[in-house]
Design a protein around this motif. Structure first.
Motif, PDB file in Angstrom:
ATOM      1  N   PRO A  32      13.623 -83.879  43.435  1.00 45.14           N
ATOM      2  CA  PRO A  32      13.643 -82.887  42.370  1.00 45.14           C
ATOM      3  C   PRO A  32      14.494 -81.680  42.772  1.00 45.14           C
ATOM      4  N   PRO A  33      14.981 -80.908  41.795  1.00 38.77           N
ATOM      5  CA  PRO A  33      15.812 -79.754  42.113  1.00 38.77           C
ATOM      6  C   PRO A  33      14.985 -78.649  42.771  1.00 38.77           C
ATOM      7  N   GLN A  34      15.250 -78.404  44.049  1.00 33.56           N
ATOM      8  CA  GLN A  34      14.485 -77.403  44.796  1.00 33.56           C
ATOM      9  C   GLN A  34      15.417 -76.502  45.594  1.00 33.56           C
ATOM     10  N   ILE A  35      14.986 -75.248  45.750  1.00 40.28           N
ATOM     11  CA  ILE A  35      15.713 -74.253  46.545  1.00 40.28           C
ATOM     12  C   ILE A  35      14.704 -73.582  47.464  1.00 40.28           C
ATOM     13  N   LEU A  36      15.214 -72.771  48.399  1.00 38.44           N
ATOM     14  CA  LEU A  36      14.307 -71.944  49.183  1.00 38.44           C
ATOM     15  C   LEU A  36      14.900 -70.562  49.351  1.00 38.44           C
ATOM     16  N   VAL A  37      14.001 -69.591  49.482  1.00 40.03           N
ATOM     17  CA  VAL A  37      14.375 -68.221  49.795  1.00 40.03           C
ATOM     18  C   VAL A  37      13.485 -67.758  50.934  1.00 40.03           C
ATOM     19  N   LEU A  84      25.664 -63.726  38.214  1.00 35.71           N
ATOM     20  CA  LEU A  84      26.540 -64.888  38.129  1.00 35.71           C
ATOM     21  C   LEU A  84      25.760 -66.146  37.735  1.00 35.71           C
ATOM     22  N   MET A  85      24.548 -66.235  38.277  1.00 37.23           N
ATOM     23  CA  MET A  85      23.721 -67.406  38.052  1.00 37.23           C
ATOM     24  C   MET A  85      22.276 -67.033  38.293  1.00 37.23           C
ATOM     25  N   SER A  86      21.372 -67.655  37.549  1.00 35.68           N
ATOM     26  CA  SER A  86      19.933 -67.452  37.764  1.00 35.68           C
ATOM     27  C   SER A  86      19.235 -68.801  37.748  1.00 35.68           C
ATOM     28  N   LEU A  87      18.296 -68.967  38.667  1.00 37.11           N
ATOM     29  CA  LEU A  87      17.464 -70.163  38.722  1.00 37.11           C
ATOM     30  C   LEU A  87      16.008 -69.731  38.621  1.00 37.11           C
ATOM     31  N   GLU A  88      15.295 -70.231  37.622  1.00 40.14           N
ATOM     32  CA  GLU A  88      13.880 -69.930  37.468  1.00 40.14           C
ATOM     33  C   GLU A  88      13.085 -71.065  38.114  1.00 40.14           C
ATOM     34  N   CYS A  89      12.118 -70.685  38.959  1.00 40.81           N
ATOM     35  CA  CYS A  89      11.433 -71.671  39.791  1.00 40.81           C
ATOM     36  C   CYS A  89       9.913 -71.507  39.754  1.00 40.81           C
ATOM     37  N   THR A  90       9.239 -72.612  40.032  1.00 38.62           N
ATOM     38  CA  THR A  90       7.814 -72.562  40.332  1.00 38.62           C
ATOM     39  C   THR A  90       7.659 -72.827  41.828  1.00 38.62           C
ATOM     40  N   VAL A  99      13.185 -75.855  40.623  1.00 42.54           N
ATOM     41  CA  VAL A  99      13.950 -75.201  39.556  1.00 42.54           C
ATOM     42  C   VAL A  99      13.523 -75.765  38.200  1.00 42.54           C
ATOM     43  N   GLN A 100      13.145 -74.835  37.311  1.00 39.94           N
ATOM     44  CA  GLN A 100      12.742 -75.197  35.954  1.00 39.94           C
ATOM     45  C   GLN A 100      13.834 -74.910  34.925  1.00 39.94           C
ATOM     46  N   TYR A 101      14.574 -73.829  35.141  1.00 37.88           N
ATOM     47  CA  TYR A 101      15.646 -73.411  34.232  1.00 37.88           C
ATOM     48  C   TYR A 101      16.815 -72.892  35.071  1.00 37.88           C
ATOM     49  N   SER A 102      18.049 -73.118  34.582  1.00 43.11           N
ATOM     50  CA  SER A 102      19.215 -72.535  35.225  1.00 43.11           C
ATOM     51  C   SER A 102      20.085 -71.858  34.171  1.00 43.11           C
ATOM     52  N   HIS A 103      20.715 -70.760  34.573  1.00 42.90           N
ATOM     53  CA  HIS A 103      21.582 -69.981  33.688  1.00 42.90           C
ATOM     54  C   HIS A 103      22.865 -69.682  34.471  1.00 42.90           C
TER      55      HIS A 103
END
Length: 161
Positions: free
Chosen positions: A46-51, A114-120, A137-141
């Protein structure tokens, strides 16, 4: 022997990175956001990121409560926004001086980034002085522009090709 803090910081300055603002909204804390440079993709499916968030920063508490956050990648015209979200002003001032709207997941999305990723939140792990937060990631802009970069203790821009 472990490397000294100063030597470690000096070495990490040689890693150029994009600049992003992590935002969240929770019932207890309201809108919160902070500047981060430690952000990366983890998985495509699934689409995942980390911070990585400093454990002393209050934004992490809001993410812990809401279970949601957005990563907003700043443009090369947003140095002042980066400084503002880096701690020079209150949470209320940060959002009062920044164009934003609630995204589909109910977190603030910086509308000129520039870009936004909405995440749970999938996982939150303590590592030294920081929290590693993995989000799905649930939504990307995606928007037009060039990224704001950080290298050797200063903001940088891509060279024109």
């Amino acid at each position: 022997m472990t490397v000294s803090v100063d030597d470690f910081k000096k070495a990490l300055q040689l890693w150029g990175s994009g600049v992003s603002v992590v935002t969240t909204c929770s019932e207890k804390f309201g809108n919160q956001g902070m500047t981060v440079t430690a952000f990366t993709s983890v998985s495509v499916s699934p689409p995942q990121i980390l911070v990585c968030l400093n454990a002393l920063a209050d934004t992490g508490e809001g993410i812990g409560e809401s279970g949601r956050f957005a990563v907003n990648i700043l443009t090369d015209a947003q140095q002042e926004m980066s400084n503002q979200f880096a701690g020079g002003s209150s949470q209320a001032q940060r959002f009062a001086n920044t164009p934003w709207q609630l995204g589909g997941s109910g977190v603030p999305v910086l509308t000129e980034s520039l870009m936004s990723l909405e995440c749970t939140v999938v996982e939150k792990v303590r590592a030294g002085t920081h929290w590693i937060v993995v989000g799905e990631v649930q939504y990307s802009h995606c928007r037009e522009g060039a990224p704001l970069l950080y290298y050797c203790g200063a903001y940088r821009q891509l060279a024109d090709s």
